[in-house]
Motif scaffolding. Structure first.
Motif, PDB file in Angstrom:
ATOM      1  N   ASN A  53      -0.916   6.546   8.130  1.00  0.00           N
ATOM      2  CA  ASN A  53      -2.198   6.077   7.613  1.00  0.00           C
ATOM      3  C   ASN A  53      -1.951   5.479   6.236  1.00  0.00           C
ATOM      4  O   ASN A  53      -0.996   5.852   5.551  1.00  0.00           O
ATOM      5  CB  ASN A  53      -3.211   7.218   7.520  1.00  0.00           C
ATOM      6  N   TYR A  54      -2.827   4.542   5.852  1.00  0.00           N
ATOM      7  CA  TYR A  54      -2.655   3.926   4.544  1.00  0.00           C
ATOM      8  C   TYR A  54      -3.876   4.208   3.669  1.00  0.00           C
ATOM      9  O   TYR A  54      -4.974   4.462   4.167  1.00  0.00           O
ATOM     10  CB  TYR A  54      -2.411   2.422   4.676  1.00  0.00           C
ATOM     11  N   ALA A  55      -3.657   4.173   2.364  1.00  0.00           N
ATOM     12  CA  ALA A  55      -4.746   4.313   1.397  1.00  0.00           C
ATOM     13  C   ALA A  55      -5.242   2.914   1.069  1.00  0.00           C
ATOM     14  O   ALA A  55      -4.547   2.132   0.428  1.00  0.00           O
ATOM     15  CB  ALA A  55      -4.254   5.025   0.143  1.00  0.00           C
ATOM     16  N   HIS A  56      -6.443   2.568   1.545  1.00  0.00           N
ATOM     17  CA  HIS A  56      -6.916   1.179   1.478  1.00  0.00           C
ATOM     18  C   HIS A  56      -7.122   0.687   0.050  1.00  0.00           C
ATOM     19  O   HIS A  56      -7.137  -0.519  -0.201  1.00  0.00           O
ATOM     20  CB  HIS A  56      -8.208   1.021   2.279  1.00  0.00           C
ATOM     21  N   ASP A  57      -7.280   1.598  -0.896  1.00  0.00           N
ATOM     22  CA  ASP A  57      -7.494   1.172  -2.282  1.00  0.00           C
ATOM     23  C   ASP A  57      -6.223   1.310  -3.121  1.00  0.00           C
ATOM     24  O   ASP A  57      -6.278   1.408  -4.347  1.00  0.00           O
ATOM     25  CB  ASP A  57      -8.631   1.985  -2.921  1.00  0.00           C
ATOM     26  N   SER A  58      -5.065   1.302  -2.464  1.00  0.00           N
ATOM     27  CA  SER A  58      -3.812   1.523  -3.197  1.00  0.00           C
ATOM     28  C   SER A  58      -2.942   0.272  -3.325  1.00  0.00           C
ATOM     29  O   SER A  58      -1.769   0.354  -3.655  1.00  0.00           O
ATOM     30  CB  SER A  58      -2.993   2.617  -2.479  1.00  0.00           C
ATOM     31  N   ASN A 101      -0.132  -0.967  -9.653  1.00  0.00           N
ATOM     32  CA  ASN A 101      -0.947  -0.453 -10.768  1.00  0.00           C
ATOM     33  C   ASN A 101      -2.280   0.134 -10.317  1.00  0.00           C
ATOM     34  O   ASN A 101      -3.206   0.265 -11.100  1.00  0.00           O
ATOM     35  CB  ASN A 101      -1.202  -1.591 -11.769  1.00  0.00           C
ATOM     36  N   SER A 102      -2.395   0.453  -9.028  1.00  0.00           N
ATOM     37  CA  SER A 102      -3.646   1.033  -8.552  1.00  0.00           C
ATOM     38  C   SER A 102      -3.872   2.398  -9.223  1.00  0.00           C
ATOM     39  O   SER A 102      -2.936   3.120  -9.530  1.00  0.00           O
ATOM     40  CB  SER A 102      -3.610   1.194  -7.026  1.00  0.00           C
ATOM     41  N   GLU A 103      -5.148   2.748  -9.393  1.00  0.00           N
ATOM     42  CA  GLU A 103      -5.504   3.949 -10.163  1.00  0.00           C
ATOM     43  C   GLU A 103      -5.672   5.170  -9.262  1.00  0.00           C
ATOM     44  O   GLU A 103      -6.688   5.859  -9.296  1.00  0.00           O
ATOM     45  CB  GLU A 103      -6.795   3.676 -10.942  1.00  0.00           C
ATOM     46  N   LEU A 104      -4.694   5.439  -8.423  1.00  0.00           N
ATOM     47  CA  LEU A 104      -4.767   6.652  -7.601  1.00  0.00           C
ATOM     48  C   LEU A 104      -4.313   7.856  -8.410  1.00  0.00           C
ATOM     49  O   LEU A 104      -3.420   7.756  -9.247  1.00  0.00           O
ATOM     50  CB  LEU A 104      -3.887   6.493  -6.362  1.00  0.00           C
ATOM     51  N   VAL A 105      -4.878   9.000  -8.094  1.00  0.00           N
ATOM     52  CA  VAL A 105      -4.500  10.207  -8.813  1.00  0.00           C
ATOM     53  C   VAL A 105      -3.097  10.642  -8.429  1.00  0.00           C
ATOM     54  O   VAL A 105      -2.254  10.950  -9.269  1.00  0.00           O
ATOM     55  CB  VAL A 105      -5.515  11.342  -8.532  1.00  0.00           C
ATOM     56  N   ALA A 106      -2.838  10.675  -7.141  1.00  0.00           N
ATOM     57  CA  ALA A 106      -1.537  11.153  -6.660  1.00  0.00           C
ATOM     58  C   ALA A 106      -0.653   9.957  -6.294  1.00  0.00           C
ATOM     59  O   ALA A 106      -0.796   9.389  -5.223  1.00  0.00           O
ATOM     60  CB  ALA A 106      -1.726  12.058  -5.452  1.00  0.00           C
ATOM     61  N   LYS A 107       0.208   9.595  -7.190  1.00  0.00           N
ATOM     62  CA  LYS A 107       1.106   8.472  -6.917  1.00  0.00           C
ATOM     63  C   LYS A 107       2.383   8.988  -6.264  1.00  0.00           C
ATOM     64  O   LYS A 107       2.928  10.017  -6.664  1.00  0.00           O
ATOM     65  CB  LYS A 107       1.437   7.746  -8.218  1.00  0.00           C
ATOM     66  N   PRO A 108       2.893   8.281  -5.246  1.00  0.00           N
ATOM     67  CA  PRO A 108       4.101   8.744  -4.555  1.00  0.00           C
ATOM     68  C   PRO A 108       5.336   8.584  -5.440  1.00  0.00           C
ATOM     69  O   PRO A 108       5.365   7.775  -6.364  1.00  0.00           O
ATOM     70  CB  PRO A 108       4.176   7.825  -3.335  1.00  0.00           C
ATOM     71  N   LYS A 109       6.356   9.394  -5.127  1.00  0.00           N
ATOM     72  CA  LYS A 109       7.587   9.357  -5.918  1.00  0.00           C
ATOM     73  C   LYS A 109       8.535   8.250  -5.474  1.00  0.00           C
ATOM     74  O   LYS A 109       9.414   7.841  -6.229  1.00  0.00           O
ATOM     75  CB  LYS A 109       8.295  10.705  -5.822  1.00  0.00           C
ATOM     76  N   GLY A 110       8.365   7.765  -4.247  1.00  0.00           N
ATOM     77  CA  GLY A 110       9.310   6.789  -3.717  1.00  0.00           C
ATOM     78  C   GLY A 110       8.666   5.453  -3.396  1.00  0.00           C
ATOM     79  O   GLY A 110       7.460   5.348  -3.169  1.00  0.00           O
ATOM     80  N   VAL A 111       9.509   4.404  -3.388  1.00  0.00           N
ATOM     81  CA  VAL A 111       9.100   3.050  -3.002  1.00  0.00           C
ATOM     82  C   VAL A 111      10.119   2.536  -1.994  1.00  0.00           C
ATOM     83  O   VAL A 111      11.334   2.624  -2.216  1.00  0.00           O
ATOM     84  CB  VAL A 111       9.046   2.100  -4.216  1.00  0.00           C
ATOM     85  N   ILE A 112       9.639   2.021  -0.864  1.00  0.00           N
ATOM     86  CA  ILE A 112      10.543   1.494   0.150  1.00  0.00           C
ATOM     87  C   ILE A 112      10.149   0.057   0.493  1.00  0.00           C
ATOM     88  O   ILE A 112       9.022  -0.370   0.263  1.00  0.00           O
ATOM     89  CB  ILE A 112      10.559   2.361   1.428  1.00  0.00           C
ATOM     90  N   HIS A 113      11.088  -0.687   1.064  1.00  0.00           N
ATOM     91  CA  HIS A 113      10.818  -2.075   1.448  1.00  0.00           C
ATOM     92  C   HIS A 113      10.434  -2.136   2.923  1.00  0.00           C
ATOM     93  O   HIS A 113      10.650  -1.181   3.681  1.00  0.00           O
ATOM     94  CB  HIS A 113      12.018  -2.962   1.148  1.00  0.00           C
ATOM     95  N   TYR A 160       0.811  -1.215   0.000  1.00  0.00           N
ATOM     96  CA  TYR A 160       0.000   0.000   0.000  1.00  0.00           C
ATOM     97  C   TYR A 160       0.851   1.274   0.000  1.00  0.00           C
ATOM     98  O   TYR A 160       2.057   1.256   0.267  1.00  0.00           O
ATOM     99  CB  TYR A 160      -0.903   0.019   1.232  1.00  0.00           C
ATOM    100  N   ILE A 161       0.153   2.370  -0.240  1.00  0.00           N
ATOM    101  CA  ILE A 161       0.727   3.701  -0.059  1.00  0.00           C
ATOM    102  C   ILE A 161       0.409   4.157   1.361  1.00  0.00           C
ATOM    103  O   ILE A 161      -0.715   3.998   1.849  1.00  0.00           O
ATOM    104  CB  ILE A 161       0.143   4.694  -1.081  1.00  0.00           C
ATOM    105  N   ILE A 162       1.430   4.683   2.034  1.00  0.00           N
ATOM    106  CA  ILE A 162       1.222   5.183   3.395  1.00  0.00           C
ATOM    107  C   ILE A 162       1.665   6.642   3.474  1.00  0.00           C
ATOM    108  O   ILE A 162       2.485   7.112   2.676  1.00  0.00           O
ATOM    109  CB  ILE A 162       1.985   4.345   4.439  1.00  0.00           C
ATOM    110  N   GLU A 163       1.103   7.358   4.490  1.00  0.00           N
ATOM    111  CA  GLU A 163       1.481   8.739   4.746  1.00  0.00           C
ATOM    112  C   GLU A 163       1.829   8.878   6.224  1.00  0.00           C
ATOM    113  O   GLU A 163       1.068   8.443   7.102  1.00  0.00           O
ATOM    114  CB  GLU A 163       0.347   9.694   4.402  1.00  0.00           C
TER     115      GLU A 163
END
Length: 554
Positions: free
Chosen positions: A437-442, A446-458, A416-419
């Protein structure tokens, strides 16, 4: 018969092509002749690839022969380790394993032949006297006072040597060549010495042992070797190689050719020096992953293919040079990029609490084992509490920082995407927990969120993560050429090994020892083949994801 068209040419292959074309040889027979006095290192891998590779390409044969003429420094453990290393690299020798000790009876008779021809004599000079008589590079030597002893008396004396009637160092058998030769190896070299030592193959049968230079050429001839390939330090000794074969009655006539040995930055390639590192406990053994031994490289996660490719790239020449370490790392990195499965590990954990994720919920996420190769998938447990790398979070950061920051979002790999919203700190002011917090639909990349984050972490899930020790390796020495220093031990890098305690995803509980995984964004690691167990996981870093050596040099 010529070399395979798809193989790179070199001066040795050109010689072989010429010998076959002129009918000097009708077949190609090489040998790999290690001394069983230590583990093989990557320099030996170059010789293995050359000798076995040439035999394969010319549909010939390659022998594995142990030049076991110095029993005091040899051990059956070294014999077994050498055989394992050759097989692990992917090569098979012709017939049974050979030993120079198999030919001790024949070697004794050839020494007798030289005595009968007046070309060898028993010398009673002490070691110090022999050195004095030998002369120097600028001064010729002088003949031993025992040089003109009759063949009959020398034969009787040599028999007494064999019977154990002389003490070690009391006498030796020397070839009678030329004490004024400009080549020191031709100044009446010792070809047999007295040594009361138990031999790992012949037991206590012998108390005299032949010297390497006398043994090697005759062993080649007995085995029908056509091309005897040695490193450049044996170039002068070729004269003695030829002299021995030219003066005994043996039918087969091999020839010696020399190529440059492998010198690799930040390592030593002397078995004597490597043994010193082991004996004095500067490393944990011959298979320490910091060692340039094949066993050490294997334990660190190097593959046979990467080492063979490295030997192919450095080529075969007659010019000594120092090979840069990044060339070796590039070969393993290219291999593992394609062939290593992916996994997640956190080496310096920082706890994350996802406040809007249900407390008791455990979700299994299907994740690929490789982003582009068809290796299948594994299951990743996802829960409210996870670990991320401490360096992947900052309370504040500039726009170049593409990881987790208060008030900004980041993608969790395969999840998921988290903030981040706030943090807890300990009494010293260190961050102990980050709340998000997490975006439950992310879920999913390939999820269709409008604002995709720039980073990916493990990440790894706290409850299911497995504790693990991570061993990070740096150069064993702090200078590129340790042997150029007065004391090579003074250049040992005190930070060559760093151990960290962290966590890995649960799928790695049964990780096969030696199989490298790419720990995403961390590098390539493998389970240690000696210390890692299901109760105490230990992972060695094989190589980083990118070349860090240029920065080190700067």
């Amino acid at each position: 018969m010529t070399q395979a068209d798809n193989r790179p040419s070199n001066f040795i292959r050109n010689i072989i092509d010429g010998d076959l074309a002129s009918a000097k040889n009708t077949e190609v027979h090489t040998r790999f002749p290690p001394e069983p006095n230590g583990y093989l290192h990557i320099g030996h891998a170059k010789s293995i690839c050359l000798n076995f590779g040439i035999a394969n390409d010319y549909q010939g044969q390659c022998n594995l022969r142990f030049d076991d003429t110095n029993p005091e420094k040899e051990d059956i453990d070294y014999v077994h380790s050498i055989q394992n290393d050759v097989k692990w690299l992917g090569f098979e020798w012709a017939g049974d394993v050979c030993y120079s000790s198999n030919y001790f009876d024949q070697l004794f008779q050839y020494a007798m032949e030289l005595i009968d021809k007046g070309l060898a004599f028993v010398c009673f000079l002490s070691p110090d006297e022999a050195r004095e008589y030998r002369g120097s590079l600028n001064e010729p030597g002088k003949n031993s006072p025992y040089r003109d002893t009759s063949p009959e008396e020398n034969r009787a004396l040599f028999e007494k040597m064999r019977a154990g009637e002389f003490k070690e160092g009391e006498c030796s058998l020397r070839a009678k060549i030329d004490m004024s030769s400009s080549f020191m190896c031709m100044r009446d070299p010792i070809i047999y010495r007295v040594k009361f030592a138990h031999h790992h193959q012949t037991g206590d049968k012998w108390c005299i042992y032949p010297m390497y230079d006398f043994t090697h050429c005759i062993s080649d001839a007995i085995e029908g070797i056509t091309h005897s390939l040695c490193t450049l330090e044996f170039q002068d000794n070729r004269r003695l190689y030829d002299w021995v074969l030219d003066n005994i009655s043996i039918e087969s006539r091999p020839y010696q050719y020399e190529f440059s040995r492998l010198n690799l930055e930040y390592t030593v390639m002397s078995k004597r020096k490597l043994n010193q590192l082991v004996v004095e406990n500067h490393v944990e053994g011959w298979d320490d992953p910091r060692m340039p031994t094949i066993a050490g490289l294997r334990r660190r996660g190097y593959t046979p293919g990467s080492i063979v490719e490295f030997c192919k790239r450095i080529g075969v020449t007659k010019m000594n040079n120092m090979v840069e370490f990044p060339m070796l790392e590039a070969c393993i990195r290219e291999d593992l990029n394609t062939n290593a499965p992916r996994a997640m590990a956190v080496l310096d954990p920082l706890k994350i609490v996802i406040e809007n994720y249900p407390e008791e919920q455990l979700q299994m996420i299907d994740a690929p084992l490789h982003p582009s190769e068809d290796m299948g998938t594994r299951q990743l447990p996802f829960s409210r509490e996870i670990y991320i790398e401490r360096e992947d979070f900052r309370e504040e950061a500039n726009k170049k920082y593409k990881r987790l920051v208060i008030g900004k979002t980041v993608r969790l790999r395969n999840a998921y995407i988290i903030e981040a919203t706030r943090v807890d700190k300990d009494e010293q002011g260190n961050i102990s927990c980050v709340y998000c917090n997490y975006a439950h639909d992310s879920l999913g990349q390939n999820s269709e969120l409008v604002a995709k984050p720039k980073g990916v972490i493990h990440w790894v899930s706290v409850a299911q993560a497995l504790p693990a020790t991570f061993r990070l390796y740096d150069r064993l020495f702090s200078v590129a050429n340790p042997l150029a220093q007065d004391d090579f031990l003074s250049t040992i890098n005190p930070d060559s090994l760093t151990s960290l305690q962290g966590f890995v995803e649960p799928a790695l509980l049964e990780a096969p020892a030696g199989l490298a995984y790419q720990f995403e964004r961390q590098g390539y690691f493998c389970a240690d083949n000696k210390d890692s167990t299901s109760d105490a996981l230990v992972f060695n870093r094989t190589v980083g994801l990118r070349d860090s050596w240029a920065k080190v040099v700067e």
